[in-house]
Structures are given as C-alpha cells and as structure tokens.
Write a protein that holds these residues in place. Sequence first.
Motif, PDB file in Angstrom:
ATOM      1  N   UNK A  64      33.312  25.047  20.929  1.00 47.61           N
ATOM      2  CA  UNK A  64      32.266  25.035  21.966  1.00 47.61           C
ATOM      3  C   UNK A  64      31.777  26.422  22.339  1.00 47.61           C
ATOM      4  N   UNK A  65      32.425  27.462  21.824  1.00 50.32           N
ATOM      5  CA  UNK A  65      32.074  28.813  22.239  1.00 50.32           C
ATOM      6  C   UNK A  65      30.725  29.236  21.665  1.00 50.32           C
ATOM      7  N   UNK A  66      29.873  29.759  22.520  1.00 50.12           N
ATOM      8  CA  UNK A  66      28.586  30.298  22.102  1.00 50.12           C
ATOM      9  C   UNK A  66      28.512  31.770  22.502  1.00 50.12           C
ATOM     10  N   UNK A  67      27.602  32.485  21.869  1.00 52.34           N
ATOM     11  CA  UNK A  67      27.488  33.911  22.155  1.00 52.34           C
ATOM     12  C   UNK A  67      27.063  34.116  23.602  1.00 52.34           C
ATOM     13  N   UNK A  68      27.867  34.854  24.374  1.00 55.00           N
ATOM     14  CA  UNK A  68      27.536  35.040  25.796  1.00 55.00           C
ATOM     15  C   UNK A  68      26.294  35.905  25.980  1.00 55.00           C
ATOM     16  N   UNK A  69      25.544  35.569  27.011  1.00 53.12           N
ATOM     17  CA  UNK A  69      24.331  36.316  27.336  1.00 53.12           C
ATOM     18  C   UNK A  69      24.388  36.708  28.812  1.00 53.12           C
ATOM     19  N   UNK A  70      24.093  37.971  29.102  1.00 51.52           N
ATOM     20  CA  UNK A  70      24.066  38.415  30.491  1.00 51.52           C
ATOM     21  C   UNK A  70      25.451  38.564  31.088  1.00 51.52           C
ATOM     22  N   UNK A  71      25.504  38.574  32.410  1.00 51.13           N
ATOM     23  CA  UNK A  71      26.770  38.728  33.114  1.00 51.13           C
ATOM     24  C   UNK A  71      27.630  37.472  32.933  1.00 51.13           C
ATOM     25  N   UNK A  72      28.930  37.644  32.645  1.00 52.54           N
ATOM     26  CA  UNK A  72      29.781  36.474  32.418  1.00 52.54           C
ATOM     27  C   UNK A  72      30.027  35.685  33.703  1.00 52.54           C
ATOM     28  N   UNK A  73      30.038  34.381  33.584  1.00 52.82           N
ATOM     29  CA  UNK A  73      30.373  33.490  34.700  1.00 52.82           C
ATOM     30  C   UNK A  73      31.834  33.095  34.536  1.00 52.82           C
ATOM     31  N   UNK A  74      32.709  33.826  35.198  1.00 54.16           N
ATOM     32  CA  UNK A  74      34.145  33.667  35.000  1.00 54.16           C
ATOM     33  C   UNK A  74      34.773  32.890  36.151  1.00 54.16           C
ATOM     34  N   UNK A  75      35.812  32.101  35.862  1.00 56.09           N
ATOM     35  CA  UNK A  75      36.491  31.360  36.923  1.00 56.09           C
ATOM     36  C   UNK A  75      37.318  32.292  37.810  1.00 56.09           C
ATOM     37  N   UNK A  76      37.734  31.785  38.966  1.00 53.96           N
ATOM     38  CA  UNK A  76      38.561  32.595  39.863  1.00 53.96           C
ATOM     39  C   UNK A  76      39.909  32.931  39.216  1.00 53.96           C
ATOM     40  N   UNK A  77      40.408  32.013  38.383  1.00 58.54           N
ATOM     41  CA  UNK A  77      41.720  32.182  37.766  1.00 58.54           C
ATOM     42  C   UNK A  77      41.576  31.953  36.263  1.00 58.54           C
ATOM     43  N   UNK A  78      41.849  32.983  35.477  1.00 63.00           N
ATOM     44  CA  UNK A  78      41.702  32.843  34.039  1.00 63.00           C
ATOM     45  C   UNK A  78      42.261  34.049  33.309  1.00 63.00           C
ATOM     46  N   UNK A  79      42.263  33.979  31.978  1.00 57.72           N
ATOM     47  CA  UNK A  79      42.894  35.045  31.185  1.00 57.72           C
ATOM     48  C   UNK A  79      42.072  36.337  31.198  1.00 57.72           C
ATOM     49  N   UNK A  80      40.852  36.292  31.751  1.00 54.15           N
ATOM     50  CA  UNK A  80      40.117  37.550  31.915  1.00 54.15           C
ATOM     51  C   UNK A  80      40.874  38.514  32.820  1.00 54.15           C
ATOM     52  N   UNK A  81      41.715  37.991  33.717  1.00 59.63           N
ATOM     53  CA  UNK A  81      42.535  38.860  34.564  1.00 59.63           C
ATOM     54  C   UNK A  81      43.533  39.653  33.735  1.00 59.63           C
ATOM     55  N   UNK A  82      43.887  39.136  32.553  1.00 57.43           N
ATOM     56  CA  UNK A  82      44.875  39.798  31.699  1.00 57.43           C
ATOM     57  C   UNK A  82      44.239  40.820  30.756  1.00 57.43           C
ATOM     58  N   UNK A  83      43.066  40.491  30.209  1.00 55.64           N
ATOM     59  CA  UNK A  83      42.513  41.343  29.143  1.00 55.64           C
ATOM     60  C   UNK A  83      41.039  41.707  29.325  1.00 55.64           C
TER      61      UNK A  83
ATOM     62  N   UNK B 164      34.782  36.267  27.250  1.00 52.56           N
ATOM     63  CA  UNK B 164      33.909  35.286  26.595  1.00 52.56           C
ATOM     64  C   UNK B 164      33.417  35.810  25.250  1.00 52.56           C
ATOM     65  N   UNK B 165      33.140  37.105  25.173  1.00 51.99           N
ATOM     66  CA  UNK B 165      32.787  37.718  23.892  1.00 51.99           C
ATOM     67  C   UNK B 165      33.968  37.653  22.934  1.00 51.99           C
ATOM     68  N   UNK B 166      35.162  37.909  23.445  1.00 52.83           N
ATOM     69  CA  UNK B 166      36.363  37.865  22.610  1.00 52.83           C
ATOM     70  C   UNK B 166      36.621  36.450  22.096  1.00 52.83           C
ATOM     71  N   UNK B 167      36.430  35.463  22.966  1.00 56.60           N
ATOM     72  CA  UNK B 167      36.630  34.071  22.561  1.00 56.60           C
ATOM     73  C   UNK B 167      35.573  33.642  21.539  1.00 56.60           C
TER      74      UNK B 167
END
Length: 272
Positions: A223-242, A247-250
């Motif tokens: 389901x991953x598509x190329x992200x565009x613009x500012x990422x819409x990230x959840x309050x709790x997620x692995x973005x806190x780790x890396x 979204x670009x990495x995924x």
Amino acid sequence: MKHIHSYYSPNDLYNKIIEGLNQIGKDLSDVTLDDLQPVDEFHIRGDVATKELIKLSGFTPDMHILDVGCGVGGSTRRLSNETGCRVTGIDLSDEYIDAAERLTALLSMQQSVKFQACSALELPFDDNSFDGVWSIQMNMNIEDKRGWLEQVYRVLKPGGRAVLYEVCGNKNTPLYFPVPWAQDSSMSFLVPPEPLRDAITSAGFDIEVWNDKTDLAQKAFAHMTEPVGEPDLPELGVHLLVGNDILTKAYNLHRNLDDERVSLIEAVAVKD
C-alpha cells in the motif's frame, strides 16, 4: 559503528513515547503491550510476525532467552509475556535501552525482562549462558556476520535454538535509500539469503527451519506510495525511533522488495 549508534539514538525517546500515549488518550496506569506495538515492534509485519516467531521458537517458561538487537523491547516483552520465560535484551543504542527499561517498568515486567547496552559483536555473557537466542532484523547493520553469529553460538547452551528473522539482499542491487534501518549505504550490510545461511552454518549451527517470507513482506508494504509534502504521522509510531522521513523509508522498502533487491528470511538454527 558510531554512525549506526547515532542513527538509533533519538533524544528523549521515552518521554516522546509517553507524550504519544497521552495524545491518543491512553491511561498510563493501564498501558498494555498492544498499546505500545505501533512504536515498539519495529520490524516487518510487527506483532503479527512476533507471534509467529514465538510459536516457531518452542521457548518455554523455564528458559532464559537472549534478545540480540532488542530495540525498545517490544518483542522482548511480548516473548516473555506469551511464553513465561525470562528474557534479557541487548542493543547498541543506550537511548533504546533506557526507553526499553522504563517501558518495561511501566508495564510492571521488570522481574522477567532485563536490558543491557552492548555490541552484538562483544556479548558480555559467559559461554553457554542462555537456553535460546532471539534476533529480529538487526543483521542489516552488522558487516561482520560471522562474528555476530559466533557470539550468538558461544552464549547459547548446547541444544539451544536461535530464532532469526532477518532482512537480506536479493538478486538485484543497489538498494534505494533511505530505508528503515539505514539512511544510506554506509550503514547497510545486506547479503543475499545463501551467504547468510553459509555464515550461520560456518558459526557452528545446524539449520532446522529456513522460510522465505519475502512475499508476506511485499504484501505488508504493497500500500505504500511515494510521499508528497509534509508527512502526516501518527502520535505514536516508529518515526519516533528513526525519524520523520519514515514514510520515504517505508516506500523505498516497498520498491526494494518489489524489485528483488531485498528479501526476508525466517530461520531457526540449533547449537549441537
């Protein structure tokens, strides 16, 4: 190694996780393993894969297991919770280990789950110390595969099983970067499945299970598509780790899987 340590060292990680829990309305006195899994099960297919590995492991309540590359301890805690075994988790990142210890205390699991910051290439444990070893997606950052596996073999008791769930290379190169485990090629040391298998047997192990899970990884990231613009990230997620470029990495992991640049292997190796 310093470059890799820096990548996995976000500032004030525990408090950011707590802030995320607060933002989604979780009662900190009643936090569960499932509440934390969006951030602490940092591997392909998350807690679904963890539960499959637990079933595959055959680990029992009387055992003491070593989790090599434990991150912030999500799969470490789930392994202990579902089998009743004691688990010691190690990771190179002091920040991850600090968060792992504090999250474990939050869940009141500190009697059965312990953590220590150290290198997988220099495990600070005696020979034949553990009944089993568990390692989920950390070989990608280790250039010396043989050294890592020899350390795992050394600390494992005879007859013990090592459960491995690892991202490998595939037919094609190079990788698209960044990916979840690396910002660039200086941090990523993928080898195809067969060289990894050879490294496991060269370290002394017999391979009992060898499953290619690449198709399931592809489905997980389809389901991953190329992200565009500012990422819409959840309050709790692995973005806190890396990082907020997750979204670009995924998306790049999705591309690498589909272009046969990356594969996913599940294995059980036994020490004679």
